[in-house]
Scaffold this active site. Sequence first.
Site, PDB file in Angstrom:
ATOM      1  CD  GLU A  89      28.591   0.595  49.644  1.00  0.00           C
ATOM      2  OE1 GLU A  89      27.449   0.630  50.110  1.00  0.00           O
ATOM      3  OE2 GLU A  89      28.888   0.000  48.609  1.00  0.00           O
ATOM      4  CB  CYS A 330      29.958   2.246  42.974  1.00  0.00           C
ATOM      5  SG  CYS A 330      30.267   3.889  43.400  1.00  0.00           S
TER       6      CYS A 330
HETATM    7  N1  SAH Z   1      33.086   9.581  41.411  1.00  0.00           N
HETATM    8  C1  SAH Z   1      34.302   8.957  41.021  1.00  0.00           C
HETATM    9  C2  SAH Z   1      34.716   7.789  41.871  1.00  0.00           C
HETATM   10  C3  SAH Z   1      33.647   6.841  42.360  1.00  0.00           C
HETATM   11  S1  SAH Z   1      32.894   5.790  41.153  1.00  0.00           S
HETATM   12  C4  SAH Z   1      34.249   8.584  39.554  1.00  0.00           C
HETATM   13  O1  SAH Z   1      33.227   8.807  38.934  1.00  0.00           O
HETATM   14  O2  SAH Z   1      35.252   8.137  39.019  1.00  0.00           O
HETATM   15  C5  SAH Z   1      34.154   4.659  40.734  1.00  0.00           C
HETATM   16  C6  SAH Z   1      33.976   4.012  39.390  1.00  0.00           C
HETATM   17  O3  SAH Z   1      32.931   3.023  39.435  1.00  0.00           O
HETATM   18  C7  SAH Z   1      33.606   4.984  38.305  1.00  0.00           C
HETATM   19  O4  SAH Z   1      34.323   4.710  37.130  1.00  0.00           O
HETATM   20  C8  SAH Z   1      32.132   4.699  38.139  1.00  0.00           C
HETATM   21  O5  SAH Z   1      31.670   5.157  36.919  1.00  0.00           O
HETATM   22  C9  SAH Z   1      32.103   3.202  38.310  1.00  0.00           C
HETATM   23  N2  SAH Z   1      30.786   2.603  38.559  1.00  0.00           N
HETATM   24  C10 SAH Z   1      29.704   3.160  39.115  1.00  0.00           C
HETATM   25  N3  SAH Z   1      28.688   2.282  39.160  1.00  0.00           N
HETATM   26  C11 SAH Z   1      29.144   1.136  38.630  1.00  0.00           C
HETATM   27  C12 SAH Z   1      28.560  -0.148  38.390  1.00  0.00           C
HETATM   28  N4  SAH Z   1      27.311  -0.416  38.733  1.00  0.00           N
HETATM   29  N5  SAH Z   1      29.328  -1.092  37.802  1.00  0.00           N
HETATM   30  C13 SAH Z   1      30.612  -0.838  37.468  1.00  0.00           C
HETATM   31  N6  SAH Z   1      31.216   0.329  37.683  1.00  0.00           N
HETATM   32  C14 SAH Z   1      30.493   1.315  38.251  1.00  0.00           C
END
Ligand code: SAH
Length: 340
Positions: A89, A330
């Site tokens: 996505e 995400c």
């Molecule tokens: N793997 C990378 C990039 C993808 S996640 C990373 O960890 O940075 C992108 C961001 O979204 C990260 O900071 C992650 O921790 C956050 N994230 C994941 N699930 C989330 C949610 N349910 N609500 C808010 N942020 C979330």
Amino acid sequence: MKNIYGVTYLELENYFLEKNDKKFKATQVFDWVYKKRINSFDEMRNVSKETINTMKSDFYFEKLEIIDKREDTDVAKYLFKLKDKEKVEAVLMYHDYGTSICISTQVGCNMGCKFCESGRLKKVRNLEVYEMVSQILMVEEDINMRISHIVLMGIGEPFDNYDNVIKFIDIVNCGKGIDIGSRHITVSTCGIVPKIKEFTNYDKQVNLAISLHAPNNKIRDSIMNINKVYKIEDIIDVVKEYINKTNRRVTFEYIMLKNINDSVSCAEELSALLKGLNCYVNLIPYNETSHIEYKKSDKDTILKFYDILKKNNIGVTIRREFGSKVNAACGQLRSHYEEV
Ligand code: SAH
């Protein structure tokens, strides 16, 4: 045969040189593909028939398929189907300063962050370069507008697909093509230290964001598996190295999880940890998902946390919330389709 959207400008120049042809043809091809957005070699009117035929035997045009689009105020979420039927996505957001897109870098993710929907479904594979480039092209085509900013914060861990991610950045940043400025591109990592080190030597001025989410190892261990391998001290050390080398400011992302990492003492501890670093903290209201028990912190708690960082002279912002109605967290839309 290679997908044309996965070829960097330099690779294309070398391709023509190897064919004993002129390297300026790379400029012509990039112009057709990325400025004029044609979809076949035959449309390249200023390129000779001979070159077109050669290229046809080495490259092909193919993008992804958009299988779902959901819209809410200032946000649209796209679900793409890949050639092997996997899904990823991308989220488009409208801001006062332009449009940003959050793209995926892998199908699923192996980092296993406890709060994250993408990690619930394990990594199936890395995305190819063309699959990342296509997300940009297809959304631009859909909205008939150019995107100004890219964040690599969709499904996947960009630094677990490092080489493809770097090629992707080279392509979208190339002035002969899509031409999105490097300062408008942000890579986010959960903290793969050796790759952050490698990224220190990358010559483009791309922004680096680190998903910190905790002020100490105890809390971080309990919510992020990667912390069992690379500790907070390792991250701070490599970030210092990155800042010294690049002179760039680093963003720390910090999801606000109710009663987990949102206390006053967490805010004080985080301030002490980051004191003196050229960085700022982006507080992210947690986007709740039905499969995971974490809750988002109350507004007041977030504001209090914010105030403490401010008081301690740490740069801080609270991320605007987008698209909870469109499953914008995400990995949520994909997970909705892969329901198990
Ligand atoms: N793997 C990378 C990039 C993808 S996640 C990373 O960890 O940075 C992108 C961001 O979204 C990260 O900071 C992650 O921790 C956050 N994230 C994941 N699930 C989330 C949610 N349910 N609500 C808010 N942020 C979330």
